[in-house]
Enzyme design. Structure first.
Site, mmCIF file in Angstrom:
data_model
loop_
_atom_site.group_PDB
_atom_site.id
_atom_site.type_symbol
_atom_site.label_atom_id
_atom_site.label_comp_id
_atom_site.label_asym_id
_atom_site.label_seq_id
_atom_site.Cartn_x
_atom_site.Cartn_y
_atom_site.Cartn_z
ATOM 1 C CB THR A 159 -11.220 15.081 -23.307
ATOM 2 O OG1 THR A 159 -11.787 16.303 -23.773
ATOM 3 C CG2 THR A 159 -11.096 14.106 -24.469
ATOM 4 C CG HIS A 160 -10.154 18.226 -20.252
ATOM 5 N ND1 HIS A 160 -8.926 18.475 -19.710
ATOM 6 C CD2 HIS A 160 -9.971 18.171 -21.601
ATOM 7 C CE1 HIS A 160 -8.027 18.584 -20.675
ATOM 8 N NE2 HIS A 160 -8.629 18.395 -21.839
ATOM 9 C CB SER A 281 -28.390 6.044 2.311
ATOM 10 O OG SER A 281 -28.476 6.893 3.438
ATOM 11 C CE LYS A 287 -26.831 8.608 -2.037
ATOM 12 N NZ LYS A 287 -26.126 9.251 -0.912
ATOM 13 C CD GLU A 294 -19.114 4.743 -3.672
ATOM 14 O OE1 GLU A 294 -18.833 5.140 -2.533
ATOM 15 O OE2 GLU A 294 -20.274 4.728 -4.110
ATOM 16 C CE LYS A 329 6.833 -16.184 3.015
ATOM 17 N NZ LYS A 329 8.062 -15.600 2.403
HETATM 18 N N1 ARG Z 1 10.022 -17.895 6.788
HETATM 19 C C1 ARG Z 1 11.097 -17.498 5.957
HETATM 20 C C2 ARG Z 1 10.589 -16.570 4.832
HETATM 21 O O1 ARG Z 1 9.427 -16.562 4.622
HETATM 22 C C3 ARG Z 1 11.760 -18.691 5.345
HETATM 23 C C4 ARG Z 1 13.209 -18.573 5.117
HETATM 24 C C5 ARG Z 1 13.945 -18.494 6.378
HETATM 25 N N2 ARG Z 1 15.344 -18.562 6.184
HETATM 26 C C6 ARG Z 1 16.176 -18.244 7.160
HETATM 27 N N3 ARG Z 1 17.412 -18.334 6.904
HETATM 28 N N4 ARG Z 1 15.735 -17.793 8.290
HETATM 29 O O2 ARG Z 1 11.311 -15.861 4.208
#
Ligand code: ARG
Length: 461
Positions: A159-160, A281, A287, A294, A329
């Site tokens: 601990t610590h 290294s 090393k 890391e 995304k």
């Molecule tokens: N490329 C858009 C996205 O990834 C798709 C949806 C687009 N919809 C719109 N009304 N422009 O969110």
């Protein structure tokens, strides 16, 4: 005339600015959704058949073309990137039109990219989660194997970052195993919640096609379909949840990495990492650096950043769909990819390290990690814990001054601090006794460790 040959060109009289077109385009990222987009489109075409928008012949033609496209694209997804389409949905549609002519344009009837994109992304999550679950299972199996091998390999517990009480290497492995088990459960739990189909929500208020949305959901292997379209196209909770689960799991991976980096230091020397997963290294020939670990620590920061980005993007966003959401995304794909890589690298590290058992034991003997036993010994003989703690502290100080271990002090020294000490104190001070005194559930006694291994084995296999 459709000025730019865009999905939405009808209302526009001027061409898009080139810089804006590039800025607006998400194909470089969402091309990863191509298979899901095609899969969802085939399911949608069947709904359009059901409500007589398409004839059987038309639906079959669309389905066949989409299947061919899917086979074709599977071999080389990157070729999509040569296109100027705005996003993956426009790309699939334009390919379909190229293949079967104007009939391809019927597919988008009653559908919006707003319900399409979140359907695709949910399908992608459902395809990706099993791969992560598999790695999480592998890491647990490896930790279990190590725990079985090293269940009685005594080492200091900290601990610590100060030596605290002795534990065993196997016990340490099991601690991490439990973290990855919780990650697994969290992931399964988020999967349950995201398994609801948004397709048929239209742009925001539903679709004019009289389709059976539950049947459509089943066709895509979703558990059910969404209840409110306004919510369905706006909802990115599942992205937040997955980023959170990934962030928590990355914390576990980075703490694991930090422990191993410390154990691997010259100062500890508890373990040795194989040449195959370390690097040297360019200047210091002696090393052998734990770069892999890391990097896991470093990449944890990135994943946490992605979670924070997504939270910030969604905060205060009005209903329903807004283009801000397109950023989701990049964050989700990157985070899941990093998480997966880090899990697999950790598995590699586990398989490529040697534990120096005698050094672990030697170190546990050095750090006065059995001092709590003196206090417990006194408490068992009726001394209050506060007083016992104070006396034990004084005895540790004495041992430090004499530059020896607690068990090397003679009995008269012990008696100097309390008359109640007898020869049996030496038994208590042995490391095995320290371990085995912690014998209630979850404790470090060898019996509890073996019990724990037994329980986990039953669950894992
Ligand atoms: N490329 C858009 C996205 O990834 C798709 C949806 C687009 N919809 C719109 N009304 N422009 O969110």
């Amino acid at each position: 005339m459709n000025i730019d040959n865009k999905l939405w060109g009808g209302r526009f009289l001027k061409k898009s600015n080139q810089l804006f077109t590039k800025f607006n385009c998400s194909l470089k990222i969402d091309y990863h959704l191509v298979e899901q987009d095609i899969f969802g489109s085939i399911a949608w075409s069947k709904s359009l058949l059901e409500c007589n928008v398409l004839t059987t012949k038309e639906q079959k033609k669309i389905e066949l073309a989409l299947c061919i496209l899917k086979q074709d694209v599977k071999k080389n997804k990157e070729k999509i990137l040569n296109s100027t389409s705005e996003d993956i949905h426009s790309w699939v549609e334009s390919q379909l039109v190229d293949m079967i002519g104007p009939l391809g344009k019927k597919l988008h009837t009653g559908r919006s990219r707003n319900d399409q994109v979140t359907t695709d992304l949910k399908l992608w999550c459902k395809d990706t989660i099993p791969n992560i679950l598999f790695s999480l299972k592998k890491i647990q199996c490896d930790l279990l194997r190590k725990a079985e091998l090293l269940y009685d390999c005594i080492m200091p517990g900290y601990t610590h970052l100060q030596q605290a009480q002795p534990i065993t290497f196997g016990y340490w492995c099991l601690a991490y195993l439990h973290m990855f088990k919780r990650d697994t459960n969290r992931l399964l739990d988020s999967l349950k919640r995201l398994d609801v189909s948004p397709l048929g929500s239209g742009a925001l208020s539903g679709t004019f096609c009289s389709i059976d949305r539950d049947a459509l959901a089943k066709r895509m292997n979703f558990n059910s379909s969404t209840e409110n379209s306004l919510d369905a196209v706006s909802d990115r909770d599942y992205v937040l949840e997955l980023l959170s689960v990934a962030s928590i799991s990355m914390i576990h991976l980075s703490r694991f990495s930090e422990d191993i980096i410390f154990f691997n230091s010259v100062e500890c020397n508890f373990i040795e990492l194989s040449d195959s997963i370390t690097s040297g290294s360019s200047l210091m020939p002696q090393k052998k650096n734990p770069d892999a670990l890391e990097l896991i620590r470093g990449k944890t920061g990135r994943v946490h950043g992605y979670l924070l980005s997504m939270l910030t993007i969604l905060k205060g966003l009005p209903l329903s769909y807004n283009k801000d959401m397109q950023e989701d995304k990049y964050l989700l794909f990157s985070a899941m990819n990093i998480w997966m890589n880090c899990l697999n690298i950790t598995i590699l590290v586990l398989r490529n390290m040697i534990v120096n058992k005698s050094i672990c034991l030697h170190s546990a003997k050095k750090g006065y990690s059995n001092a709590t036993e003196i206090a417990d010994y006194l408490v068992n003989k009726g001394v209050s814990f506060r007083e016992a703690h104070f006396i034990a502290g004084k005895i540790v100080l004495e041992a430090i001054n004499q530059k020896c271990a607690l068990e090397e002090l003679n009995i008269s020294t012990f008696k100097k601090y309390h008359f109640i000490f007898e020869e049996d104190i030496y038994n208590k001070l042995s490391l095995n006794s320290c371990l085995n005194s912690k014998n209630s559930k979850g404790g470090v006694s060898l019996r509890q460790i073996l019990q724990s291994i037994y329980n986990i084995k039953k669950e894992l296999y």
